[in-house]
Design an enzyme around this catalytic site. Structure first.
Site, mmCIF file in Angstrom:
data_model
loop_
_atom_site.group_PDB
_atom_site.id
_atom_site.type_symbol
_atom_site.label_atom_id
_atom_site.label_comp_id
_atom_site.label_asym_id
_atom_site.label_seq_id
_atom_site.Cartn_x
_atom_site.Cartn_y
_atom_site.Cartn_z
ATOM 1 N N THR A 159 0.892 -1.155 0.000
ATOM 2 C CA THR A 159 0.000 0.000 0.000
ATOM 3 C C THR A 159 0.932 1.207 0.000
ATOM 4 O O THR A 159 2.055 1.078 0.465
ATOM 5 C CB THR A 159 -0.799 0.014 1.325
ATOM 6 O OG1 THR A 159 -1.459 -1.224 1.480
ATOM 7 C CG2 THR A 159 -1.802 1.142 1.417
ATOM 8 N N ARG A 186 -12.964 -7.872 -3.010
ATOM 9 C CA ARG A 186 -12.279 -7.930 -1.713
ATOM 10 C C ARG A 186 -11.871 -6.516 -1.266
ATOM 11 O O ARG A 186 -11.386 -5.715 -2.039
ATOM 12 C CB ARG A 186 -11.054 -8.827 -1.845
ATOM 13 C CG ARG A 186 -10.189 -8.949 -0.577
ATOM 14 C CD ARG A 186 -8.994 -8.039 -0.647
ATOM 15 N NE ARG A 186 -8.099 -8.208 0.500
ATOM 16 C CZ ARG A 186 -7.097 -7.395 0.784
ATOM 17 N NH1 ARG A 186 -6.856 -6.350 0.003
ATOM 18 N NH2 ARG A 186 -6.337 -7.596 1.828
ATOM 19 N N VAL A 187 -12.078 -6.220 0.005
ATOM 20 C CA VAL A 187 -11.660 -4.932 0.564
ATOM 21 C C VAL A 187 -10.665 -5.200 1.681
ATOM 22 O O VAL A 187 -10.887 -6.077 2.515
ATOM 23 C CB VAL A 187 -12.886 -4.164 1.133
ATOM 24 C CG1 VAL A 187 -12.442 -2.870 1.799
ATOM 25 C CG2 VAL A 187 -13.889 -3.871 0.025
ATOM 26 N N GLY A 188 -9.556 -4.462 1.671
ATOM 27 C CA GLY A 188 -8.537 -4.648 2.712
ATOM 28 C C GLY A 188 -8.727 -3.663 3.859
ATOM 29 O O GLY A 188 -9.824 -3.163 4.108
ATOM 30 N N ASP A 189 -7.639 -3.372 4.541
ATOM 31 C CA ASP A 189 -7.679 -2.482 5.709
ATOM 32 C C ASP A 189 -7.661 -0.999 5.325
ATOM 33 O O ASP A 189 -8.162 -0.145 6.064
ATOM 34 C CB ASP A 189 -6.464 -2.740 6.610
ATOM 35 C CG ASP A 189 -5.159 -2.505 5.850
ATOM 36 O OD1 ASP A 189 -4.947 -3.158 4.812
ATOM 37 O OD2 ASP A 189 -4.363 -1.642 6.275
ATOM 38 N N THR A 208 0.241 -0.710 6.604
ATOM 39 C CA THR A 208 0.428 -1.432 5.341
ATOM 40 C C THR A 208 0.711 -2.890 5.669
ATOM 41 O O THR A 208 1.252 -3.191 6.733
ATOM 42 C CB THR A 208 1.579 -0.830 4.501
ATOM 43 O OG1 THR A 208 1.806 -1.656 3.355
ATOM 44 C CG2 THR A 208 2.875 -0.717 5.288
ATOM 45 N N GLY A 209 0.321 -3.784 4.755
ATOM 46 C CA GLY A 209 0.552 -5.203 5.007
ATOM 47 C C GLY A 209 -0.723 -5.976 4.723
ATOM 48 O O GLY A 209 -1.572 -5.526 3.950
ATOM 49 N N ILE A 210 -0.852 -7.111 5.366
ATOM 50 C CA ILE A 210 -1.985 -7.994 5.073
ATOM 51 C C ILE A 210 -3.259 -7.428 5.705
ATOM 52 O O ILE A 210 -3.467 -7.491 6.921
ATOM 53 C CB ILE A 210 -1.697 -9.416 5.601
ATOM 54 C CG1 ILE A 210 -0.393 -9.963 4.994
ATOM 55 C CG2 ILE A 210 -2.861 -10.338 5.297
ATOM 56 C CD1 ILE A 210 -0.391 -10.106 3.490
ATOM 57 N N GLY A 211 -4.114 -6.902 4.842
ATOM 58 C CA GLY A 211 -5.273 -6.142 5.290
ATOM 59 C C GLY A 211 -6.210 -6.903 6.200
ATOM 60 O O GLY A 211 -6.777 -6.326 7.139
HETATM 61 N N1 GLY Z 1 -2.934 -3.368 3.092
HETATM 62 C C1 GLY Z 1 -3.539 -3.415 1.837
HETATM 63 C C2 GLY Z 1 -4.494 -4.483 1.665
HETATM 64 O O1 GLY Z 1 -4.420 -5.513 2.357
HETATM 65 O O2 GLY Z 1 -5.361 -4.341 0.849
#
Ligand code: GLY
Length: 272
Positions: A159, A186-189, A208-211
């Site tokens: 991100t 799909r929607v992240g963080d 940033t990272g795994i949403g």
């Molecule tokens: N951090 C971005 C996402 O997981 O979409």
């Protein structure tokens, strides 16, 4: 309080990109509010195909490119989710905050809103995103994908983001193409308040990272709430060290800033 801006190029972006990010801050037009500067720097990263935001965003498993972005400042919060075919999702997020009665717009509604505001059609696809799709199609054909799609979502993510302190006011902005590979929709963080972004009187935070993991933890809000209770770096480090997946944070308070990730994360900072 000093005027200051901090930006990052995403979890898993190599520190060799620090120089590129520093150039972005060196070339930044520094006139304007903290929100202006945060948005302008994110726009510059959206325009650089190196980063997973705007041009350069990663594809969904159907080959489409859907992007998430958000802003937060004293004026409020605005975000877009799964927006397509616009050049600067972060600017649309700002317009959601400033020109609509809402705080979040998703999918077709977000695109329609952008078109009404005369955002032109733009295809953010790049050679890199086309190659990613080709490889994904080949692995689907060869049946080499993990059994559960859940594991695939955890394989890559980044991100771009900015936090700024200007004239004692804080702002945050984020933009992302999401985590490859992922389902359409799909929607992240990043566009979720308190998850990938938070701002208030005490400072501003972006993640940033795994949403999926960041959102479950409400990471940005959790860090924001602790501002002032300890050294900012300590607060950020303690929260990030809990994660088993790649996560990074940039945060700013009235007298400190912090950049910390459990993986590579290109970043830059400038005092103004
Ligand atoms: N951090 C971005 C996402 O997981 O979409």
């Amino acid at each position: 309080m000093k005027n200051q801006i901090v930006i990052h190029g995403g979890a898993n972006s190599p520190s060799t990109l620090n120089e590129k990010l520093q150039k972005i801050l060196d070339n930044l037009d520094v006139n304007g509010s903290s929100l202006d500067l945060a948005v302008k720097s994110v726009v510059m990263m959206e325009d650089d195909p190196t980063f997973n935001a705007g041009t350069g965003s990663v594809p969904r498993i159907d080959g489409s490119i859907q992007m998430d972005a958000a802003v937060m400042s004293d004026s409020g919060f605005g975000s877009v989710m799964c927006i397509e075919n616009v050049k600067h999702p972060v600017m649309v997020a700002r317009d959601v905050m400033e020109k609509s009665p809402h705080i979040m717009l998703a999918g077709e509604g977000a695109v329609e809103f952008a078109r009404k505001l005369e955002y032109e059609y733009y295809n953010p696809e790049t050679e890199k995103s086309r190659e990613m799709m080709d490889k994904l199609k080949a692995s689907i054909k060869n049946n080499t994908l993990p059994e559960k799609f859940k594991f695939m979502v955890k394989s890559s993510s980044d991100t771009v983001g900015a936090v700024a302190r200007i004239d004692d006011k804080f702002a945050a902005a984020v933009s992302t193409g999401g985590a490859f590979p992922m389902l359409r929709g799909r929607v992240g963080d990043s566009p979720v308040i308190g998850a990938g972004i938070y701002q208030g009187e005490k400072g501003a935070v972006v993640a940033t990272g795994i949403g999926e993991d960041i959102a479950k933890d409400l990471l940005s809000f959790r860090i924001y709430q602790q501002i002032g209770t300890d050294d900012l770096n300590e607060i950020v480090k303690k929260e990030i060290d809990k994660f088993k997946v790649s996560v990074g944070i940039i945060a700013i308070s009235d007298n400190e800033y912090s950049v910390y990730a459990n993986t590579d994360m290109a970043h830059a900072e400038r005092e103004l």
